[in-house]
Design a protein around this motif. Structure first.
Motif, mmCIF file in Angstrom:
data_model
loop_
_atom_site.group_PDB
_atom_site.id
_atom_site.type_symbol
_atom_site.label_atom_id
_atom_site.label_comp_id
_atom_site.label_asym_id
_atom_site.label_seq_id
_atom_site.Cartn_x
_atom_site.Cartn_y
_atom_site.Cartn_z
ATOM 1 N N ASN A 1 0.928 -1.154 -0.030
ATOM 2 C CA ASN A 1 0.161 -0.078 0.092
ATOM 3 C C ASN A 1 0.913 1.107 0.211
ATOM 4 O O ASN A 1 1.672 1.587 0.943
ATOM 5 C CB ASN A 1 -0.943 -0.200 1.314
ATOM 6 N N PRO A 2 0.794 1.981 -1.058
ATOM 7 C CA PRO A 2 1.704 3.205 -1.295
ATOM 8 C C PRO A 2 0.739 4.678 -0.498
ATOM 9 O O PRO A 2 0.566 5.648 -1.048
ATOM 10 C CB PRO A 2 1.694 3.723 -2.661
ATOM 11 N N GLY A 3 0.604 4.389 0.895
ATOM 12 C CA GLY A 3 -0.355 5.409 1.799
ATOM 13 C C GLY A 3 0.248 5.842 2.661
ATOM 14 O O GLY A 3 1.413 5.491 3.073
ATOM 15 N N ALA A 4 -0.389 6.756 3.422
ATOM 16 C CA ALA A 4 0.174 7.384 4.595
ATOM 17 C C ALA A 4 0.405 6.357 5.745
ATOM 18 O O ALA A 4 1.540 6.615 6.592
ATOM 19 C CB ALA A 4 -0.700 8.389 5.189
ATOM 20 N N ALA A 5 -0.070 5.486 5.983
ATOM 21 C CA ALA A 5 0.213 4.542 6.936
ATOM 22 C C ALA A 5 1.465 3.673 6.800
ATOM 23 O O ALA A 5 2.222 3.488 7.590
ATOM 24 C CB ALA A 5 -0.948 3.360 7.033
ATOM 25 N N SER A 6 1.849 3.383 5.547
ATOM 26 C CA SER A 6 3.192 2.741 5.197
ATOM 27 C C SER A 6 4.270 3.965 5.535
ATOM 28 O O SER A 6 5.295 3.466 5.640
ATOM 29 C CB SER A 6 3.031 2.313 3.730
ATOM 30 N N ALA A 7 3.959 5.075 4.991
ATOM 31 C CA ALA A 7 5.046 6.098 5.445
ATOM 32 C C ALA A 7 5.389 6.356 6.701
ATOM 33 O O ALA A 7 6.487 6.465 7.240
ATOM 34 C CB ALA A 7 4.412 7.634 4.790
ATOM 35 N N PHE A 8 4.028 6.174 7.973
ATOM 36 C CA PHE A 8 4.543 6.125 9.157
ATOM 37 C C PHE A 8 5.228 5.180 9.680
ATOM 38 O O PHE A 8 6.272 5.237 10.215
ATOM 39 C CB PHE A 8 3.104 6.214 10.036
ATOM 40 N N LEU A 9 4.935 3.889 9.012
ATOM 41 C CA LEU A 9 5.639 2.583 9.474
ATOM 42 C C LEU A 9 7.291 2.539 9.082
ATOM 43 O O LEU A 9 8.071 2.188 9.709
ATOM 44 C CB LEU A 9 4.816 1.301 8.931
ATOM 45 N N GLY A 10 7.203 2.910 7.657
ATOM 46 C CA GLY A 10 8.576 2.914 7.178
ATOM 47 C C GLY A 10 9.382 3.998 7.200
ATOM 48 O O GLY A 10 10.758 4.046 7.192
ATOM 49 N N GLY A 11 8.810 5.317 7.285
ATOM 50 C CA GLY A 11 9.647 6.322 7.178
ATOM 51 C C GLY A 11 9.743 7.268 8.415
ATOM 52 O O GLY A 11 10.474 8.094 8.321
ATOM 53 N N GLY A 12 8.909 6.829 9.501
ATOM 54 C CA GLY A 12 9.021 7.627 10.764
ATOM 55 C C GLY A 12 7.769 8.692 10.886
ATOM 56 O O GLY A 12 7.055 8.812 9.827
ATOM 57 N N LEU A 13 7.902 9.467 11.840
ATOM 58 C CA LEU A 13 6.799 10.162 12.131
ATOM 59 C C LEU A 13 6.786 11.374 11.160
ATOM 60 O O LEU A 13 5.701 11.805 10.439
ATOM 61 C CB LEU A 13 7.064 10.858 13.593
ATOM 62 N N LEU A 14 7.680 11.996 11.035
ATOM 63 C CA LEU A 14 7.857 13.276 9.806
ATOM 64 C C LEU A 14 7.500 12.817 8.635
ATOM 65 O O LEU A 14 6.484 13.458 7.935
ATOM 66 C CB LEU A 14 9.062 13.991 9.845
ATOM 67 N N CYS A 15 7.829 11.700 7.997
ATOM 68 C CA CYS A 15 7.470 11.115 6.702
ATOM 69 C C CYS A 15 6.017 10.875 6.827
ATOM 70 O O CYS A 15 5.205 11.354 5.750
ATOM 71 C CB CYS A 15 8.378 9.780 6.550
ATOM 72 N N GLY A 16 5.463 10.443 7.771
ATOM 73 C CA GLY A 16 4.060 9.940 7.669
ATOM 74 C C GLY A 16 3.140 11.274 8.045
ATOM 75 O O GLY A 16 2.217 11.258 7.177
#
Length: 210
Positions: free
Chosen positions: A44-59
């Motif tokens: 999934n290329p969504g915000a949830a994946s960004a939080f999990l894989g990239g951290g708080l700022l990325c999310g």
């Protein structure tokens, strides 16, 4: 009739192009040098994946982008389009369909939860009820009566929100637009469940694991 629909079709196209920008993919590359699709099993290329894989700022940046790509096209459309017109459903659906099947990512998109909130927030202050109802059920099924896995929680949230919208009767274009959004979001999650079946679980209140 066609001339009357022109502004709705135009903002549907604008919304689709806006929705097709996958901010989680962009921010994950810039801030974490990762492919957002590798974070979760469902790619999934969504915000949830960004939080999990990239951290708080990325999310946070990804979530803000996903909300804004729904908010801004709808806000712009309200200057020229009426929520009472059935064609307004196209305005609301454009960003959602764009995120779910993005032009700029070979039509491999996300599950369209954040952008769905975005298009409803774009209706403020003229029509705040649909966004409030959706947020209420999302929190209710996340905290009070916790439904898992996430796919079942999302499906239940959107279906209950639409049922309440039927009762409160927002403008016809908004109601039809949210119906279309519900179909898109639930369809994406049902597809995920079909490929990885998992029964629904219900817990009263949410307890953090010790």
């Amino acid at each position: 009739m066609i001339k009357e629909l022109c502004p709705y079709l135009f903002f549907c196209l604008v919304g689709y192009c806006s929705g097709s920008v996958l901010y989680a993919q962009i921010w994950m590359r810039l801030l974490a040098n990762k492919d957002v699709r590798t974070v979760q099993r469902d790619q999934n290329p969504g915000a949830a994946s960004a939080f999990l894989g990239g951290g708080l700022l990325c999310g946070i940046l990804s979530l803000a982008g996903d909300l804004l790509k729904g908010i801004l096209p709808v806000r712009c459309a309200l200057t020229y389009c009426s929520m009472n017109h059935p064609g307004f459903l196209l305005v609301l659906l454009g960003p959602v369909i764009g995120h779910a099947w993005p032009l700029f990512a070979r039509f491999r998109g996300g599950k369209a939860i954040a952008v769905s909130f975005g298009v409803l927030l774009g209706l403020w202050p003229g029509c705040p009820a649909p966004a409030i109802v959706l947020a209420f059920f999302y929190l209710f099924y996340s905290v009070v009566v916790r439904v898992s896995p996430h796919a079942w929680r999302t499906i239940l949230t959107f279906c209950c929100a639409f049922a309440v919208d039927l009762l409160i009767a927002p403008p016809p274009g908004v109601l039809l637009g949210f119906l279309g959004t519900t179909i898109v979001v639930c369809g994406k999650h049902l597809k995920d469940l079909s490929s990885s079946p998992e029964p629904a679980r219900v817990e009263l209140f949410y307890h953090h694991p010790k």
